[in-house]
Design a protein around this motif. Structure first.
Motif, PDB file in Angstrom:
ATOM      1  N   PHE A 195      18.946   8.735  37.149  1.00  0.00           N
ATOM      2  CA  PHE A 195      17.562   9.219  37.126  1.00  0.00           C
ATOM      3  C   PHE A 195      17.299   9.827  35.758  1.00  0.00           C
ATOM      4  O   PHE A 195      17.904  10.831  35.385  1.00  0.00           O
ATOM      5  CB  PHE A 195      17.329  10.252  38.230  1.00  0.00           C
ATOM      6  CG  PHE A 195      17.094   9.646  39.582  1.00  0.00           C
ATOM      7  CD1 PHE A 195      15.806   9.467  40.058  1.00  0.00           C
ATOM      8  CD2 PHE A 195      18.160   9.250  40.371  1.00  0.00           C
ATOM      9  CE1 PHE A 195      15.587   8.893  41.304  1.00  0.00           C
ATOM     10  CE2 PHE A 195      17.954   8.680  41.610  1.00  0.00           C
ATOM     11  CZ  PHE A 195      16.662   8.495  42.082  1.00  0.00           C
ATOM     12  N   SER A 196      16.403   9.196  34.992  1.00  0.00           N
ATOM     13  CA  SER A 196      16.066   9.635  33.644  1.00  0.00           C
ATOM     14  C   SER A 196      14.693  10.309  33.648  1.00  0.00           C
ATOM     15  O   SER A 196      13.901  10.100  34.564  1.00  0.00           O
ATOM     16  CB  SER A 196      16.038   8.438  32.689  1.00  0.00           C
ATOM     17  OG  SER A 196      17.312   7.844  32.602  1.00  0.00           O
ATOM     18  N   PRO A 197      14.375  11.078  32.598  1.00  0.00           N
ATOM     19  CA  PRO A 197      13.077  11.762  32.573  1.00  0.00           C
ATOM     20  C   PRO A 197      11.891  10.831  32.372  1.00  0.00           C
ATOM     21  O   PRO A 197      10.782  11.146  32.797  1.00  0.00           O
ATOM     22  CB  PRO A 197      13.210  12.742  31.396  1.00  0.00           C
ATOM     23  CG  PRO A 197      14.316  12.192  30.553  1.00  0.00           C
ATOM     24  CD  PRO A 197      15.247  11.514  31.494  1.00  0.00           C
ATOM     25  N   THR A 242      13.209   6.401  37.242  1.00  0.00           N
ATOM     26  CA  THR A 242      12.654   7.740  37.150  1.00  0.00           C
ATOM     27  C   THR A 242      12.285   8.176  38.561  1.00  0.00           C
ATOM     28  O   THR A 242      12.180   7.346  39.469  1.00  0.00           O
ATOM     29  CB  THR A 242      11.397   7.780  36.261  1.00  0.00           C
ATOM     30  OG1 THR A 242      10.370   6.985  36.877  1.00  0.00           O
ATOM     31  CG2 THR A 242      11.692   7.234  34.864  1.00  0.00           C
ATOM     32  N   PHE A 243      12.069   9.447  38.757  1.00  0.00           N
ATOM     33  CA  PHE A 243      11.740   9.906  40.105  1.00  0.00           C
ATOM     34  C   PHE A 243      10.417   9.304  40.568  1.00  0.00           C
ATOM     35  O   PHE A 243      10.256   8.967  41.738  1.00  0.00           O
ATOM     36  CB  PHE A 243      11.661  11.437  40.157  1.00  0.00           C
ATOM     37  CG  PHE A 243      11.570  11.962  41.563  1.00  0.00           C
ATOM     38  CD1 PHE A 243      12.712  12.099  42.342  1.00  0.00           C
ATOM     39  CD2 PHE A 243      10.339  12.295  42.127  1.00  0.00           C
ATOM     40  CE1 PHE A 243      12.634  12.559  43.647  1.00  0.00           C
ATOM     41  CE2 PHE A 243      10.251  12.753  43.432  1.00  0.00           C
ATOM     42  CZ  PHE A 243      11.408  12.892  44.192  1.00  0.00           C
ATOM     43  N   ARG A 244       9.488   9.111  39.653  1.00  0.00           N
ATOM     44  CA  ARG A 244       8.205   8.523  40.043  1.00  0.00           C
ATOM     45  C   ARG A 244       8.365   7.064  40.469  1.00  0.00           C
ATOM     46  O   ARG A 244       7.806   6.634  41.482  1.00  0.00           O
ATOM     47  CB  ARG A 244       7.201   8.616  38.893  1.00  0.00           C
ATOM     48  CG  ARG A 244       5.815   8.103  39.270  1.00  0.00           C
ATOM     49  CD  ARG A 244       4.897   8.001  38.058  1.00  0.00           C
ATOM     50  NE  ARG A 244       3.571   7.548  38.453  1.00  0.00           N
ATOM     51  CZ  ARG A 244       3.251   6.274  38.706  1.00  0.00           C
ATOM     52  NH1 ARG A 244       4.193   5.341  38.616  1.00  0.00           N
ATOM     53  NH2 ARG A 244       2.029   5.952  39.056  1.00  0.00           N
ATOM     54  N   ILE A 259      23.485   9.891  38.978  1.00  0.00           N
ATOM     55  CA  ILE A 259      23.426  10.799  37.823  1.00  0.00           C
ATOM     56  C   ILE A 259      21.990  11.271  37.667  1.00  0.00           C
ATOM     57  O   ILE A 259      21.066  10.457  37.589  1.00  0.00           O
ATOM     58  CB  ILE A 259      23.894  10.071  36.547  1.00  0.00           C
ATOM     59  CG1 ILE A 259      25.380   9.698  36.670  1.00  0.00           C
ATOM     60  CG2 ILE A 259      23.656  10.930  35.313  1.00  0.00           C
ATOM     61  CD1 ILE A 259      25.878   8.786  35.563  1.00  0.00           C
ATOM     62  N   ILE A 260      21.807  12.570  37.642  1.00  0.00           N
ATOM     63  CA  ILE A 260      20.476  13.162  37.475  1.00  0.00           C
ATOM     64  C   ILE A 260      20.450  13.876  36.129  1.00  0.00           C
ATOM     65  O   ILE A 260      21.129  14.896  35.938  1.00  0.00           O
ATOM     66  CB  ILE A 260      20.151  14.151  38.614  1.00  0.00           C
ATOM     67  CG1 ILE A 260      20.269  13.449  39.970  1.00  0.00           C
ATOM     68  CG2 ILE A 260      18.755  14.746  38.434  1.00  0.00           C
ATOM     69  CD1 ILE A 260      20.141  14.391  41.161  1.00  0.00           C
ATOM     70  N   ASP A 261      19.698  13.317  35.187  1.00  0.00           N
ATOM     71  CA  ASP A 261      19.619  13.890  33.843  1.00  0.00           C
ATOM     72  C   ASP A 261      18.378  14.774  33.742  1.00  0.00           C
ATOM     73  O   ASP A 261      17.396  14.566  34.444  1.00  0.00           O
ATOM     74  CB  ASP A 261      19.566  12.776  32.800  1.00  0.00           C
ATOM     75  CG  ASP A 261      20.056  13.247  31.439  1.00  0.00           C
ATOM     76  OD1 ASP A 261      20.407  14.434  31.307  1.00  0.00           O
ATOM     77  OD2 ASP A 261      20.108  12.430  30.500  1.00  0.00           O
ATOM     78  N   GLU A 262      18.426  15.756  32.824  1.00  0.00           N
ATOM     79  CA  GLU A 262      17.357  16.750  32.671  1.00  0.00           C
ATOM     80  C   GLU A 262      17.090  17.420  34.020  1.00  0.00           C
ATOM     81  O   GLU A 262      15.949  17.573  34.467  1.00  0.00           O
ATOM     82  CB  GLU A 262      16.090  16.099  32.117  1.00  0.00           C
ATOM     83  CG  GLU A 262      16.267  15.428  30.762  1.00  0.00           C
ATOM     84  CD  GLU A 262      16.614  16.408  29.634  1.00  0.00           C
ATOM     85  OE1 GLU A 262      16.433  17.635  29.833  1.00  0.00           O
ATOM     86  OE2 GLU A 262      17.065  15.953  28.574  1.00  0.00           O
ATOM     87  N   SER A 305       5.592  16.663  22.867  1.00  0.00           N
ATOM     88  CA  SER A 305       6.768  17.522  23.007  1.00  0.00           C
ATOM     89  C   SER A 305       7.634  17.146  24.195  1.00  0.00           C
ATOM     90  O   SER A 305       8.862  17.033  24.084  1.00  0.00           O
ATOM     91  CB  SER A 305       6.323  18.988  23.121  1.00  0.00           C
ATOM     92  OG  SER A 305       5.426  19.151  24.225  1.00  0.00           O
ATOM     93  N   TYR A 306       7.001  16.903  25.344  1.00  0.00           N
ATOM     94  CA  TYR A 306       7.783  16.701  26.568  1.00  0.00           C
ATOM     95  C   TYR A 306       8.475  15.353  26.616  1.00  0.00           C
ATOM     96  O   TYR A 306       9.411  15.160  27.403  1.00  0.00           O
ATOM     97  CB  TYR A 306       6.900  16.880  27.804  1.00  0.00           C
ATOM     98  CG  TYR A 306       5.573  16.161  27.766  1.00  0.00           C
ATOM     99  CD1 TYR A 306       5.467  14.816  28.054  1.00  0.00           C
ATOM    100  CD2 TYR A 306       4.412  16.851  27.417  1.00  0.00           C
ATOM    101  CE1 TYR A 306       4.251  14.161  28.009  1.00  0.00           C
ATOM    102  CE2 TYR A 306       3.183  16.205  27.372  1.00  0.00           C
ATOM    103  CZ  TYR A 306       3.110  14.859  27.669  1.00  0.00           C
ATOM    104  OH  TYR A 306       1.899  14.208  27.619  1.00  0.00           O
ATOM    105  N   LEU A 307       8.059  14.387  25.789  1.00  0.00           N
ATOM    106  CA  LEU A 307       8.761  13.099  25.730  1.00  0.00           C
ATOM    107  C   LEU A 307       9.928  13.137  24.755  1.00  0.00           C
ATOM    108  O   LEU A 307      10.751  12.216  24.743  1.00  0.00           O
ATOM    109  CB  LEU A 307       7.794  11.983  25.325  1.00  0.00           C
ATOM    110  CG  LEU A 307       6.731  11.579  26.346  1.00  0.00           C
ATOM    111  CD1 LEU A 307       5.891  10.429  25.799  1.00  0.00           C
ATOM    112  CD2 LEU A 307       7.361  11.184  27.676  1.00  0.00           C
ATOM    113  N   ALA A 308      10.014  14.189  23.948  1.00  0.00           N
ATOM    114  CA  ALA A 308      11.072  14.261  22.935  1.00  0.00           C
ATOM    115  C   ALA A 308      12.381  14.785  23.502  1.00  0.00           C
ATOM    116  O   ALA A 308      13.435  14.626  22.877  1.00  0.00           O
ATOM    117  CB  ALA A 308      10.624  15.157  21.777  1.00  0.00           C
ATOM    118  N   LYS A 309      12.340  15.399  24.682  1.00  0.00           N
ATOM    119  CA  LYS A 309      13.576  16.008  25.187  1.00  0.00           C
ATOM    120  C   LYS A 309      14.617  14.932  25.479  1.00  0.00           C
ATOM    121  O   LYS A 309      14.310  13.847  25.961  1.00  0.00           O
ATOM    122  CB  LYS A 309      13.307  16.856  26.435  1.00  0.00           C
ATOM    123  CG  LYS A 309      12.885  16.120  27.672  1.00  0.00           C
ATOM    124  CD  LYS A 309      12.760  17.105  28.830  1.00  0.00           C
ATOM    125  CE  LYS A 309      12.350  16.383  30.108  1.00  0.00           C
ATOM    126  NZ  LYS A 309      12.307  17.275  31.264  1.00  0.00           N
ATOM    127  N   GLY A 310      15.853  15.249  25.101  1.00  0.00           N
ATOM    128  CA  GLY A 310      16.946  14.306  25.286  1.00  0.00           C
ATOM    129  C   GLY A 310      17.164  13.391  24.104  1.00  0.00           C
ATOM    130  O   GLY A 310      18.192  12.720  24.019  1.00  0.00           O
TER     131      GLY A 310
END
Length: 791
Positions: free
Chosen positions: A261-263, A287-289, A559-562, A725-730
């Motif tokens: 599961f990726s962001p 992704t969770f969505r 695997i659950i990331d972020e 900003s929120y897409l840059a994490k990881g």
């Protein structure tokens, strides 16, 4: 290092490369023969006119037999193709490490060369290269010179590590080697760590550290939680852990048995080359969505988490609030609406709300469906008591909705012979009626079927009203029905606005992100999860293949990331969706983008996964940024997790005070490109600001190719990118330019972690632009840790 060591290693490298080349030629010839056999088989099938489609049972049997015969052939061909690809990688760089290990029990000295894949000499049976995941290879990561041990099938093998050597081999040439009893801060290793290569995340197999290796190989815990600071390698560890599990359990586990599961989908593409580079097929990624859309009715529209974040980040900044629009295009911001939304997000992620959903499921289960006897022409087909017996006893092992569906199908089965008999009766009456004397027999049968259907329609309608349920409508009822709401949550106080908004959105078929996990949780409790595939991304770069989907219950590892941005209801859903899987949960509480979730940290996992006894492992050392960037970022979040950094020096971060951030960003980008930096990120707070910055930079920098990263994108392109900003994490970049790092954009208490996160994306260079007073979080940073420039 002895003087002749270099010559010895050069000679051995040529020996290994010669064997690699010989095995490649052999494998290519074998693949060519296998391909010719498949072509000949296809020609035979065509000439013998075997069926190409199923028209009857005989066709089905013939095709099934042919598929059974050809299945192993195709499987072996694909296996050979994978081996060839691994050999092609080894032709460039067959290994990266060597250890000499003296076994205590025998006194024998074992020379172990370690690479991405194993290589055995075909004639002598000598192990020329050991796979990095092999038990003996673990000593390369876990021990310095001296006493060492590893686990084998025969038990623990103890001894002494006499030599630990690293190599850099490219294009079949030994560029350098060094004996390593040093730490990760060694200059040569820093050179390896400090580069951002290509468009995708790279493997870290040659620089895995002891604490990372212990996480990768940990199989003692069903639920392993990894709390790691920015740059500690969490995602890389997760992917290498997946590769290790596939190697360790290669006889029973396939790549599709692991789900990540990726962001977001951009991140999926960013990490897509790691497993193929490690010689493994890509695992299922979602992704969770996407996972939720697959489990819910396709007619509903689901809000993306990034739309939710866009709303939150924009609405809480006074200078941006006027830019907020709801999904209909009307201005969507008022202070009351904003605070109601935040209250809704927080409440719907709380333990109280999760318990309320469970209570509501029990309420639905205990409600009387309204059963009445099913009768036809005065004859009881099934009594009220029998219906209740089926519900409460016979089918009690099933979730509520499956029980009701099973009851419906059983009653319909009981009705079938009665309807058939009634059709015959009506047809006979019509046949005997002179009014139908001129009708064909087929017409009479059709009229009889229509009349029977009309006669039994009220029975079917009544049965459907008792047994056909809609989870979405039941979830809406929870918020609409005062009695149900008060019975479940105990109070109606101060909930009117949340209830009204929830009912309004759901009634239009729009599921806000905060309602998604609770709705899925209710669906599981009353329906169970369907045995249908995980919705996975089909393409992962040029070398990867389409991942075959699997049923949820077949997953062996998740695997659950972020993980810090998952709510309690989401964890409840994932636990139930993957009942047979172990889990690796990775995150950093310092980088949480969802401050309105009711629970921070990972304490929620103790209650959700209590039987599995989740274990938390902390990684405190960051290997990403320079010493100067790490110290600067750490001061933005002084109360955060302790962060240790490698001693890799670089320029101070630069805070640019300017009336025109666009002009200064546009001036800095060509300079950074001229320095040779190939990965530059212009990070804006929101998607709307990113879009504007992108359009302006494109007009200003006509000779520089600029890419805009959006939540809907499925491919990550390195170079000069503008990204919210929120897409840059990881993701990491060689240089990061943070736009509008002023008090108008980063002043809310919840913005502190966001600013910390975007700063920690930088490997070498960090710039922050302020068009007004700097963010109050920058005021907390020691001025000696950055350079201030006024332009």
């Amino acid at each position: 290092m002895e003087p002749d060591d270099r010559q010895y290693e050069e000679t051995r490298l040529q020996t290994v490369l010669h064997e690699v080349s010989r095995q490649m030629e052999e494998r290519r010839a074998q693949l060519e023969r296998e391909w010719e056999d498949q072509v000949a088989t296809a020609k035979f099938q065509w000439e013998e006119e075997l069926p190409t489609a199923v028209r009857d049972f005989e066709d089905l049997a013939v095709l099934a037999a042919e598929n059974q015969r050809m299945g192993p052939v195709r499987q072996y061909y694909n296996l050979s193709l994978g081996i060839l690809r691994n050999l092609e990688k080894m032709a460039s760089s067959p290994y990266f490490g060597r250890i000499d290990f003296k076994v205590s029990s025998t006194g024998k000295i074992v020379q172990v060369y370690i690479g991405i894949s194993s290589l055995v000499h075909k004639k002598t049976g000598t192990h020329l290269v050991f796979d990095w995941r092999a038990p003996v290879s673990s000593m390369f990561y876990d021990y310095e010179l001296g006493p060492a041990q590893y686990d084998s099938q025969r038990g623990v093998i103890r001894g002494d590590l006499l030599l630990k050597r690293q190599f850099k081999i490219e294009d079949g040439r030994l560029l350098f080697m060094f004996d390593n009893s040093l730490t990760i801060d060694d200059d040569v290793l820093q050179e390896v760590l400090s580069k951002a290569q290509g468009d995708h995340m790279r493997t870290i197999v040659n620089t895995i550290q002891k604490e990372q290796n212990q996480v990768i190989r940990n199989e003692k815990h069903r639920v392993l939680v990894v709390q790691g600071v920015a740059g500690s390698g969490k995602t890389s560890i997760a992917l290498h852990r997946a590769a290790y599990l596939l190697y360790k359990h290669r006889d029973t586990m396939r790549s599709e048995s692991i789900v990540i599961f990726s962001p977001n989908r951009v991140f999926n593409d960013y990490i897509s080359e790691v497993l193929p580079e490690l010689g493994e097929n890509n695992v299922s990624q979602t992704t969770f969505r996407d996972f939720s859309q697959d489990a819910l009715d396709s007619r509903v529209s689901i809000e993306d988490v990034h739309d939710q974040l866009e709303y939150m980040l924009t609405a809480r900044s006074p200078v941006l609030a006027s830019q907020v629009y709801d999904r209909t295009g009307d201005p969507g911001w008022t202070e009351a609406r904003y605070h109601a939304r935040l209250s809704s997000i927080q409440w719907k992620s709380s333990p109280q709300f999760v318990q309320g959903i469970k209570n509501f499921a029990r309420l639905l289960e205990n409600e009387d469906p309204g059963f009445q006897p099913i009768t036809h022409r005065g004859k009881i087909i099934i009594s009220k008591e029998e219906l209740h017996g089926l519900l409460k006893t016979d089918y009690a092992y099933l979730p509520l909705h499956k029980r009701l569906d099973k009851i419906r199908r059983r009653v319909l089965w009981l009705l079938e012979p009665i309807e058939a008999e009634r059709r015959k009766e009506i047809a006979k009456l019509m046949g005997d009626d002179p009014n139908y004397a001129g009708y064909f027999e087929a017409d009479i049968r059709l009229f009889a079927r229509q009349k029977t259907s009309e006669e039994f329609h009220p029975i079917r309608a009544k049965l459907n009203s008792w047994t056909i349920r809609d989870v979405l409508q039941e979830y809406i009822r929870l918020f609409r029905d005062d009695r149900a709401f008060s019975e479940v949550f105990g109070s109606l106080d101060n909930m009117d606005k949340i209830r009204q908004d929830t009912v309004s959105n759901l009634s239009r078929g729009f599921v806000q992100y905060e309602d998604l996990a609770p709705l899925l949780l209710l669906k599981h409790l009353v329906e169970g999860f369907p045995e249908k595939p995980v919705n996975t991304q089909e393409r992962f770069g040029q070398r990867a293949r389409k991942v075959q989907p699997i049923a949820y219950s077949q997953a062996r590892h998740v695997i659950i990331d972020e993980a810090q941005d998952y709510s309690l209801p989401q964890y409840e859903v994932l636990k139930r969706a993957f009942p047979n899987a172990s889990m690796t949960v990775l995150g950093d509480v310092n980088q949480s983008l969802h401050p309105h979730y009711a629970i921070s940290g990972y304490q929620m996992l103790d209650s959700v996964f209590a039987p599995q006894q989740p274990t938390v492992v902390s990684l405190h050392k960051s290997y990403r940024s320079t010493r100067e960037i790490s110290q600067f970022a750490r001061m933005i979040l002084p109360e955060g997790e302790t962060m240790e950094t490698i001693d890799r020096p670089g320029p101070l971060p630069v805070v640019v005070m300017t009336h025109s951030p666009l002009k200064q960003v546009a001036a800095e980008i060509p300079a950074l490109v001229a320095e040779g930096l190939k990965s530059i990120a212009v990070i804006c707070k929101t998607a709307r600001e990113s879009q504007l910055m992108y359009e302006n930079l494109r007009r200003t920098l006509e000779n520089v190719k600029i890419h805009l990263v959006r939540a809907k994108d499925t491919k990550f392109v390195r170079g000069v990118v503008v990204i919210p900003s929120y897409l840059a994490k990881g993701i990491e970049f060689e240089a990061v330019l943070v736009c509008d790092a002023d008090k108008d954009h980063y002043a809310h208490p919840d913005d502190r972690k966001l600013l910390h996160m975007v700063c920690t994306r930088a490997l070498h260079r960090l710039f922050l632009y302020c068009s007004g007073e700097p963010s109050p979080f920058l005021a907390k940073v020691d001025p000696s840790l950055y350079e201030t420039v006024r332009r």
